[in-house]
Design a protein around this motif. Structure first.
Motif, PDB file in Angstrom:
ATOM      1  N   LYS A 137       0.853  -1.182   0.000  1.00  0.00           N
ATOM      2  CA  LYS A 137       0.000   0.000   0.000  1.00  0.00           C
ATOM      3  C   LYS A 137       0.890   1.232   0.000  1.00  0.00           C
ATOM      4  O   LYS A 137       1.803   1.352   0.810  1.00  0.00           O
ATOM      5  N   PHE A 138       0.660   2.137  -0.922  1.00  0.00           N
ATOM      6  CA  PHE A 138       1.535   3.313  -0.964  1.00  0.00           C
ATOM      7  C   PHE A 138       0.773   4.623  -1.049  1.00  0.00           C
ATOM      8  O   PHE A 138       1.372   5.684  -1.011  1.00  0.00           O
ATOM      9  N   ASP A 139      -0.538   4.531  -1.160  1.00  0.00           N
ATOM     10  CA  ASP A 139      -1.280   5.792  -1.286  1.00  0.00           C
ATOM     11  C   ASP A 139      -2.745   5.557  -0.922  1.00  0.00           C
ATOM     12  O   ASP A 139      -3.187   4.415  -0.815  1.00  0.00           O
ATOM     13  N   GLU A 140      -3.451   6.669  -0.708  1.00  0.00           N
ATOM     14  CA  GLU A 140      -4.896   6.583  -0.496  1.00  0.00           C
ATOM     15  C   GLU A 140      -5.583   7.601  -1.393  1.00  0.00           C
ATOM     16  O   GLU A 140      -5.047   8.686  -1.618  1.00  0.00           O
ATOM     17  N   VAL A 141      -6.728   7.225  -1.874  1.00  0.00           N
ATOM     18  CA  VAL A 141      -7.532   8.147  -2.664  1.00  0.00           C
ATOM     19  C   VAL A 141      -8.716   8.553  -1.803  1.00  0.00           C
ATOM     20  O   VAL A 141      -9.346   7.699  -1.176  1.00  0.00           O
ATOM     21  N   LYS A 142      -8.983   9.859  -1.744  1.00  0.00           N
ATOM     22  CA  LYS A 142     -10.117  10.324  -0.938  1.00  0.00           C
ATOM     23  C   LYS A 142     -11.113  11.048  -1.826  1.00  0.00           C
ATOM     24  O   LYS A 142     -10.727  11.931  -2.598  1.00  0.00           O
ATOM     25  N   GLY A 143     -12.361  10.654  -1.697  1.00  0.00           N
ATOM     26  CA  GLY A 143     -13.432  11.413  -2.323  1.00  0.00           C
ATOM     27  C   GLY A 143     -13.431  11.469  -3.846  1.00  0.00           C
ATOM     28  O   GLY A 143     -13.846  12.452  -4.433  1.00  0.00           O
ATOM     29  N   THR A 144     -12.983  10.408  -4.481  1.00  0.00           N
ATOM     30  CA  THR A 144     -13.065  10.389  -5.944  1.00  0.00           C
ATOM     31  C   THR A 144     -14.481  10.034  -6.376  1.00  0.00           C
ATOM     32  O   THR A 144     -15.203   9.346  -5.653  1.00  0.00           O
ATOM     33  N   ARG A 145     -14.850  10.511  -7.575  1.00  0.00           N
ATOM     34  CA  ARG A 145     -16.180  10.147  -8.088  1.00  0.00           C
ATOM     35  C   ARG A 145     -16.090   8.967  -9.037  1.00  0.00           C
ATOM     36  O   ARG A 145     -17.117   8.489  -9.533  1.00  0.00           O
ATOM     37  N   GLU A 146     -14.897   8.517  -9.279  1.00  0.00           N
ATOM     38  CA  GLU A 146     -14.709   7.356 -10.173  1.00  0.00           C
ATOM     39  C   GLU A 146     -14.937   6.065  -9.388  1.00  0.00           C
ATOM     40  O   GLU A 146     -14.352   5.880  -8.323  1.00  0.00           O
ATOM     41  N   SER A 147     -15.765   5.196  -9.899  1.00  0.00           N
ATOM     42  CA  SER A 147     -16.060   3.954  -9.181  1.00  0.00           C
ATOM     43  C   SER A 147     -15.000   2.873  -9.432  1.00  0.00           C
ATOM     44  O   SER A 147     -14.959   1.869  -8.738  1.00  0.00           O
ATOM     45  N   ARG A 148     -14.150   3.095 -10.430  1.00  0.00           N
ATOM     46  CA  ARG A 148     -13.082   2.119 -10.724  1.00  0.00           C
ATOM     47  C   ARG A 148     -11.751   2.841 -10.875  1.00  0.00           C
ATOM     48  O   ARG A 148     -11.708   4.049 -11.122  1.00  0.00           O
ATOM     49  N   ILE A 149     -10.671   2.100 -10.766  1.00  0.00           N
ATOM     50  CA  ILE A 149      -9.350   2.626 -11.046  1.00  0.00           C
ATOM     51  C   ILE A 149      -9.302   3.055 -12.519  1.00  0.00           C
ATOM     52  O   ILE A 149     -10.029   2.496 -13.349  1.00  0.00           O
ATOM     53  N   SER A 150      -8.506   4.053 -12.846  1.00  0.00           N
ATOM     54  CA  SER A 150      -8.441   4.466 -14.253  1.00  0.00           C
ATOM     55  C   SER A 150      -7.636   3.437 -15.059  1.00  0.00           C
ATOM     56  O   SER A 150      -6.700   2.818 -14.547  1.00  0.00           O
ATOM     57  N   ARG A 188     -23.123  12.645  -1.206  1.00  0.00           N
ATOM     58  CA  ARG A 188     -23.315  14.024  -0.751  1.00  0.00           C
ATOM     59  C   ARG A 188     -24.430  14.644  -1.586  1.00  0.00           C
ATOM     60  O   ARG A 188     -24.657  14.243  -2.734  1.00  0.00           O
ATOM     61  N   GLY A 189     -25.053  15.615  -1.008  1.00  0.00           N
ATOM     62  CA  GLY A 189     -26.140  16.270  -1.713  1.00  0.00           C
ATOM     63  C   GLY A 189     -27.403  15.438  -1.626  1.00  0.00           C
ATOM     64  O   GLY A 189     -27.420  14.365  -1.015  1.00  0.00           O
ATOM     65  N   SER A 190     -28.457  15.949  -2.250  1.00  0.00           N
ATOM     66  CA  SER A 190     -29.708  15.204  -2.220  1.00  0.00           C
ATOM     67  C   SER A 190     -30.450  15.437  -3.516  1.00  0.00           C
ATOM     68  O   SER A 190     -30.154  16.385  -4.256  1.00  0.00           O
ATOM     69  N   GLY A 191     -31.414  14.567  -3.762  1.00  0.00           N
ATOM     70  CA  GLY A 191     -32.207  14.695  -4.981  1.00  0.00           C
ATOM     71  C   GLY A 191     -31.348  14.617  -6.219  1.00  0.00           C
ATOM     72  O   GLY A 191     -30.524  13.718  -6.355  1.00  0.00           O
ATOM     73  N   LYS A 192     -31.512  15.586  -7.124  1.00  0.00           N
ATOM     74  CA  LYS A 192     -30.797  15.569  -8.389  1.00  0.00           C
ATOM     75  C   LYS A 192     -29.294  15.774  -8.224  1.00  0.00           C
ATOM     76  O   LYS A 192     -28.500  15.362  -9.057  1.00  0.00           O
ATOM     77  N   ASP A 193     -28.888  16.429  -7.147  1.00  0.00           N
ATOM     78  CA  ASP A 193     -27.477  16.751  -6.952  1.00  0.00           C
ATOM     79  C   ASP A 193     -26.739  15.682  -6.150  1.00  0.00           C
ATOM     80  O   ASP A 193     -25.604  15.874  -5.742  1.00  0.00           O
ATOM     81  N   LYS A 194     -27.398  14.587  -5.930  1.00  0.00           N
ATOM     82  CA  LYS A 194     -26.794  13.523  -5.129  1.00  0.00           C
ATOM     83  C   LYS A 194     -25.626  12.905  -5.899  1.00  0.00           C
ATOM     84  O   LYS A 194     -25.767  12.493  -7.052  1.00  0.00           O
TER      85      LYS A 194
END
Ligand SMILES: [Zn+2]
Ligand SMILES: [Zn+2]
Lengths: 88, 439
Positions: A54-67, B246-252
Motif C-alpha cells: 500500500k503506498f497511497d490513499e484516494v479520498k473522495g473520488t467520483r470514479e467507481s473504478r481505477i483508471s 453528498r447532496g440530495s435529490g438531483k445533486d446527489k
C-alpha cells in the motif's frame, strides 16, 4: 438471432439500424473472434508469486473504478521491460 | 555459418543498427560477433544448443515412394475419417507414427533451453526451387511436383504415386501432418448449417448457388511451439475503503475512498503446442487490414495426434507453403506468452475490487521448441459480383473438429471495413454488399 430481426431493424430507425446492422455484420463475419490462446493452450504454471504494497490513499473520488483498468485486457500490451542486456 | 568464419572483432561497426549489440540477436549459430565480448544473456543464447536438434526427416521415403509395409505397392491413401493409411492394392491399413512419441515432443518442456528447431521448421532457403523431380523406379520417367501447392503426383506411365517426403530447403515439407477427420459430406453439412444460422446476413445468391463440389480440402502451414518461460507484471491496484453520497435529490453524488497498492506478480510456466500460422497472409490477424484471418478462428486443433510427415496423407489435397521462419514468428509468440501470463495472474488479484491497472510487463523466454505442421481445413469460397470487383466470401471448417468460420473480402483487395457503417445508416443497409433482411 431470431426471425423477426428484420422487423426490429425497421422499428429501430436509421441510427438504431446502423448499430444493429453492425452487430449482426460482426456476428456473420466473426470479425471480432480469434483463437482464445489464453484459455485454450495447455499451460502448466508454477504458483503465482508477488508483492502488494500500500503506498497511497484516494479520498473522495467520483470514479467507481481505477483508471485504465486493464487486468482482463490480456492482449493489451503495456510497457515492456526488457531484460537488462541492452540487446533485446 | 559459424562465428569462426568471421573476424572475432569488428572495429568500426556502428553501435546501433543491424548486427550491433543493440539489435535483436539472430538465432543461434548465426552471430557475426565474438560471443566472449557480449553480455552474458546473449552469450548464453549464442552458445545454446544448435537448432535442428530433432531430425524428423524420413530416410526410407527419400525416393518419393511410400511403400506398403506388407506388399510393397505404392498406391497408398489416407483412410478418410481416420489417421490410418491404407494400401489400395492389398487393403493393408496402418497408423502413421505420432510425432509426439516419435520425437518426444510432449516431454521436458520445463527443461527447454535456447531454441530447438525440428528439421522441417528450419529457415526457408530463399533460392530453393519449388519444382521437385523424381526419377520413377518403375519406368524411368521423370515425375515433377510443384511444392507451392501439391505434395504428390502420379507417374502417368506406370501409375506409381510419388510424394515429396524428403525435407527440402524450400520449407515446403513440414515435420508433421494432422490428417483430416471431417469428411467432405460432413464439411458441406456444417457449411450449410453455418449459413443457415446466419440466414439474415447470408446472401440469397450464396444459398442458391452453393456448390458442394467446390468445397475443397487444403493443408495450411503452422508452427507448433512448446515454450518454457517466466513473466512478471507490475502495476497499481485499488481497494474501496468507503463509499458515501453528498447532496440530495438531483445533486446527489457518490464518492469513493480507496487504498492504492503497488502490485507485482511473477509466474513461471510452460506452454505445450501453441499454434502459430506460418503463412504471412493467413497469419495476419489485423482485421482492419485482413478480413481473411480464417485459420486463426477455427483453432484449436488436436495437434497431439499429428503424425510424422508422409506425403500419402496429402493425395488429392492441396496445400499452402510456409513462408515464415522461426525468427519471423518470435514476436507473435512473445505477444501470446504475455497474454497467457496476464490470464494466469488474474485470479491472484481478486481482492482489488476497484480494479488493477497493469503498467509494466517483462518476459523471459528460457527455451522454445518449434515443429512445422500441416493442419487440415475445408474451404469454400464464393465470389459475389458487384462494384469494385465484388466481394469474396469464405467459409472454413476445421478438418478435425468441424468448427466453422466465415469471412468476406473485397476482391479489389481493400478491407470490408472500408465500407463505413455510416453508409448503412443512410439507407438502412448498403445495397450491393449484403442481402437486405427479408425474413
Ligand atoms: Zn499393400
Ligand atoms: Zn513410372
Amino acid at each position: 438471432m431470431s426471425e423477426d430481426s428484420g422487423l426490429w431493424l425497421l422499428l429501430a430507425g436509421p441510427a438504431g439500424a446502423a448499430g444493429l446492422y453492425w452487430a449482426l455484420y460482426r456476428y456473420y463475419r466473426n470479425t471480432d473472434k480469434s483463437h482464445a490462446v489464453e484459455h485454450e493452450t495447455a499451460v502448466e504454471a508454477q504458483p503465482v508469486t508477488g508483492s502488494d504494497h500500500k503506498f497511497d490513499e484516494v479520498k473522495g473520488t467520483r470514479e467507481s473504478r481505477i483508471s485504465d483498468d486493464n487486468l482482463r485486457a490480456y492482449r493489451k500490451r503495456v510497457k515492456r521491460i526488457r531484460d537488462d542486456t541492452a540487446a533485446r | 555459418m559459424s562465428s569462426a568464419d568471421i573476424p572475432s572483432s569488428t572495429p568500426g561497426r556502428p553501435a546501433t543498427g543491424p548486427g550491433s549489440p543493440q539489435d535483436v540477436p539472430p538465432s543461434p549459430g548465426r552471430f557475426a560477433i565474438d560471443p566472449a565480448t557480449l553480455p552474458e544473456p546473449i552469450r548464453d543464447e549464442l552458445q545454446a544448443p544448435d537448432p535442428a536438434a530433432i531430425n524428423t526427416s524420413a530416410d526410407e521415403l527419400k525416393d518419393g515412394l511410400n511403400r506398403c509395409p506388407k506388399c510393397g505397392a505404392t498406391d497408398i491413401r489416407h483412410k478418410p475419417g481416420s489417421d490410418l493409411l491404407i494400401c489400395l492394392y492389398c487393403r493393408n491399413e496402418w497408423h502413421g507414427k505420432r510425432v509426439e512419441e516419435e520425437f518426444g515432443l510432449g516431454v521436458g518442456i520445463d527443461q527447454l533451453k535456447g531454441t530447438v528447431i525440428a528439421s522441417g521448421a528450419r529457415d526457408i532457403a530463399a533460392d530453393a526451387a519449388t519444382l521437385m523431380s523424381f526419377k520413377c523406379t518403375g519406368c524411368g520417367a521423370e515425375v515433377t511436383i510443384n511444392t507451392e501447392s501439391a505434395m504428390t503426383a502420379r507417374c502417368h506411365w506406370c501409375r506409381h504415386v510419388f510424394g515429396v517426403n524428403e525435407q527440402v530447403a524450400n520449407g515446403a515439407v513440414p515435420d508433421a501432418v494432422l490428417p483430416f477427420h471431417i469428411k467432405k459430406d460432413d464439411a458441406v453439412a456444417r457449411i450449410r448449417q453455418f449459413v443457415g444460422k446466419r440466414r439474415m446476413f447470408a446472401l440469397k445468391a450464396f444459398k442458391q448457388q452453393f456448390i458442394p463440389e467446390n468445397v475443397i480440402s487444403v493443408y495450411l502451414p503452422y508452427m507448433i511451439v512448446d515454450g518454457n518461460t517466466s513473466v512478471s507484471v507490475a502495476g497499481k491496484a485499488e481497494i474501496e475503503t468507503r463509499r458515501y453520497t453528498r447532496g440530495s435529490g438531483k445533486d446527489k453524488t457518490t464518492y469513493y475512498d480507496a487504498d492504492v497498492y503497488q502490485v507485482e506478480r511473477h509466474v513461471d510456466f510452460t506452454v505445450d503446442d501453441l499454434p502459430l500460422e506460418s503463412s504471412t497472409v493467413r497469419g495476419n490477424l489485423d482485421t482492419r487490414a485482413n478480413t481473411n484471418n480464417i485459420i486463426n478462428t477455427i483453432l484449436p486443433f488436436d495437434t497431439k495426434n499429428a503424425v510424422k510427415w508422409n506425403a500419402s496423407y496429402l493425395i488429392g489435397v492441396s496445400s499452402e507453403k510456409r513462408d515464415q521462419d522461426v525468427e519471423h514468428l518470435r514476436p507473435r509468440l512473445e505477444d501470446q506468452l504475455l497474454s497467457i501470463a496476464r490470464a494466469q495472474v488474474e485470479s491472484s488479484m481478486g481482492r482489488y475490487d476497484r480494479g488493477v491497472r497493469c503498467e509494466q510487463e517483462r518476459l523471459s523466454v528460457h527455451g522454445t521448441r518449434w515443429v512445422s505442421m500441416y493442419l487440415p481445413v475445408w474451404l469454400y469460397s464464393y465470389h459475389q459480383p458487384g462494384r469494385n470487383g465484388g466481394m469474396l466470401h469464405y467459409i472454413a471448417v476445421n478438418g478435425r473438429t468441424g468448427k466453422p468460420w466465415a469471412a468476406c473480402r473485397c476482391s479489389s483487395g481493400s478491407s470490408c471495413w472500408q465500407r463505413s457503417p455510416s453508409a448503412a445508416s443512410s439507407k438502412a443497409l448498403p445495397s450491393g454488399s449484403w442481402e437486405p433482411p427479408h425474413e
